[in-house]
Each structure stands twice: as C-alpha cells, then as structure tokens.
Write an enzyme that holds these catalytic residues in place. Structure first.
Site, PDB file in Angstrom:
ATOM      1  N   GLU A 147      -5.702 -16.131  -0.057  1.00  0.00           N
ATOM      2  CA  GLU A 147      -5.001 -15.398   0.487  1.00  0.00           C
ATOM      3  C   GLU A 147      -5.186 -14.056   0.828  1.00  0.00           C
ATOM      4  OE1 GLU A 147      -2.157 -14.974   1.912  1.00  0.00           O
ATOM      5  OE2 GLU A 147      -0.537 -14.677   0.420  1.00  0.00           O
ATOM      6  N   THR A 155      -0.354  -9.653   8.500  1.00  0.00           N
ATOM      7  CA  THR A 155      -0.036  -8.868   7.269  1.00  0.00           C
ATOM      8  C   THR A 155      -0.990  -7.756   7.010  1.00  0.00           C
ATOM      9  OG1 THR A 155       0.363 -10.948   6.298  1.00  0.00           O
ATOM     10  CG2 THR A 155      -0.102  -9.228   4.534  1.00  0.00           C
TER      11      THR A 155
END
Ligand code: HSE
Length: 307
Positions: free
Chosen positions: A129, A182
C-alpha cells in the site's frame, strides 16, 4: 497441500468521514480476483494482469511489493506466481491498491498452510500500500483482511480492532470517473490542525464507534462528519456538495469522501433507502459531463476470501 488458490479481494471505504487513516469498512459487491500459484522456482513473479495497465515488475506493483516483503521474511523453500484480475479501478478511492496488496499475501499465506495471522498479513500488505500512497496506512488494508468495520489503533506495531456491523447498514457508492492519486490528495492536507476542529473530530470518532457497538443509527447520523480533511479534499471532487445534499435528502445517514476520493460513500439504514440514495445521486450526476457509476453494497463482514 494446495499449489494454486483463487481469491476475492474486496473493495473498501477508508476514513469513514471522521476517522482519517484509522477507520474503514469492507464492501462486498466489488473486488479484485487473483490467482496465486506455488512454484518450485524460488522468488515472486507477477505473470498476468487483466483489467488495468499496471506494471508486471514485482518491485513496481503493490501486490509484488507486499508479497516480496512477506516472502523475504518467511524465506519459504518455493516460489509464487501471481495473476491479478483488476475489477477495482486504480485511483477510484475504494481501496484498489489495498485489495491487490492484501490479495498476494493472503494467497501466499494460504498456500503455505496459514502460518501468519491477520495482523501479520496486514503488516506485509501495508508495505505494498505504501508504494501507492507514499506512506504506511492500514485503513483500507485492515477491512480488506478482517472484513466489517475496523479501527487501526496502530500501524507499528500493527494493532487492528474489529468493530461490530449493525445488521441493517448498507453502503451506496458513486464513482465519478476522474482519477485522484492518494499521494496527491495527501499532499494538499495541512500538517497541523486547530484544537477546536480536533475536539469535534475525536468526539465524532468516539461517537461513531459507540454507534456501531449499539446499532444506534441516529448517533451514526450525527457522527458521520469530517471537519478536518474533507474541507480540503472536496474541492478535488466535482459536485461533492450537491451529491451530499441529494443523498441526505434521500435518507442517507451520512455521506463522505471514500478514502482519498474521487468515490463518495453514503451509509443508510436498510437496502431500499440505500437504493433510493443511489437513484438520487445518479440523478444529481446525470446532468454533469463526468461519466460515473454507482452501486449499493451490504457491509462485507467476511473480508478477503478463497473462491
Ligand atoms: N486514509 C487514506 C487517505 C486512505 O485518506 O489518504 C487512502 O485511500
């Protein structure tokens, strides 16, 4: 022991309005499929990706990075090949990178006979991630792996709390087809917050956790508010305020940015309300020039699974 496994890695909603980087929940209608093979040749290889233009190089792919972190720690006497069938669009805000990062470690763990528990899997999935968001956070990874609602008490060491899911809770999602990275959505956030905003926020997080434990839908309605992050990020999502107004008018308990966006989530009591909300927000976006899709999902309390 098995030498091949097929799995479903579900989409997730992170932050849940007030819980930036700590709260998340798992969806069940959308998710990636992955196949992991055990091989005699040592090492990790990604052999196939369908549904998205993502790199096959292990070090550049979130599924590869998480798999490699786990592989290097366990040093098994075999290797693994990973196939990824992307159904969650990267950059959509519903945990695309987390699904891939969690999927590879879950698959390898299953093929090795489950030596690691869910917290240990989370630790390695976070490494993947981090490639996508440039920082280690687990608020998508945790609900993918544990299912239901989760609270990340700490990432180092990993400490995940599983929260109860009220029976009648449904999510509605709208995904405006624009991409928000993100890392970029994090870069626009201030590094410090004012005390009065922080007080409101932690009062809402505590209330939200209590509402989940007591299935108190009125309290959920009051607690699903974000005064810290959303004011900065909503400018990245066209028509965000109009969607929220339409959703709340149609009966949603709350509405917020899903993770770092552009998807927007709503929570409702009952499936028919969630479907009314879906219709209201689709009507609202219909008049814009931005393509979008919507769906309704029950909260997925199981999380990632073998199929
Ligand atoms: N908590 C993360 C963020 C989730 O909002 O940046 C990213 O999906």
């Amino acid at each position: 022991m098995l030498d091949k496994i097929k799995l479903f890695a579900p989409a997730t909603v992170a932050n849940v309005s007030c819980g930036f980087d700590v709260l998340g929940f798992c969806l069940d209608t959308v998710g990636d499929e992955m196949v992991v093979h055990k091989t005699q040749e040592k090492g990790i290889r990604i052999t196939k990706i369908e549904g998205s233009e993502l790199p096959l190089e292990v070090e550049k792919n979130v599924a590869g990075v998480s798999a490699l972190a786990m592989y290097n720690a366990l040093q098994p006497d075999c290797g693994f090949e990973i196939e990824i069938y992307k159904k969650i669009k990267p950059g959509s805000g519903i945990g695309s990178s987390s699904a891939s990062a969690a999927g590879s470690v879950f698959g390898i763990n299953a093929l090795l006979g489950y030596p690691l528990n869910k917290s240990e899997l989370t630790k390695y999935a976070i490494k993947g991630e981090a490639l996508a968001s440039q920082c280690e956070h687990a608020d998508n990874i945790a609900p993918t792996i544990f299912g239901g609602f989760t609270l990340v008490r700490s990432v180092a060491p990993v400490d995940i709390l599983q929260l109860p899911t009220p029976e009648e809770l449904y999510a509605t999602i709208i995904h405006p087809q624009i991409e928000i990275k993100t890392s970029e959505a994090r870069a626009i956030l201030p590094k410090t917050v004012a005390l009065d905003g922080a007080i409101t926020q932690w009062s809402n997080v505590g209330s939200l956790v209590h509402a989940l434990h007591t299935s108190d839908y009125d309290l959920l309605n009051k607690a699903l508010k974000d005064v810290i992050v959303e004011p900065h990020r909503k400018q990245l999502i066209p028509h965000f305020d109009a969607v929220r107004t339409a959703a709340l008018s149609a009966g949603a308990l709350g509405c917020g940015i899903s993770g770092s966006g552009p998807s927007i989530f709503m929570l409702s009591k009952g499936k028919s309300t969630a479907e009314n909300v879906e219709k209201a927000i689709a009507d609202c976006y219909q008049d814009t020039s931005i393509p979008f899709n919507t769906f309704v999902s029950k909260i997925n309390t199981q999380g990632i699974k073998v199929i």
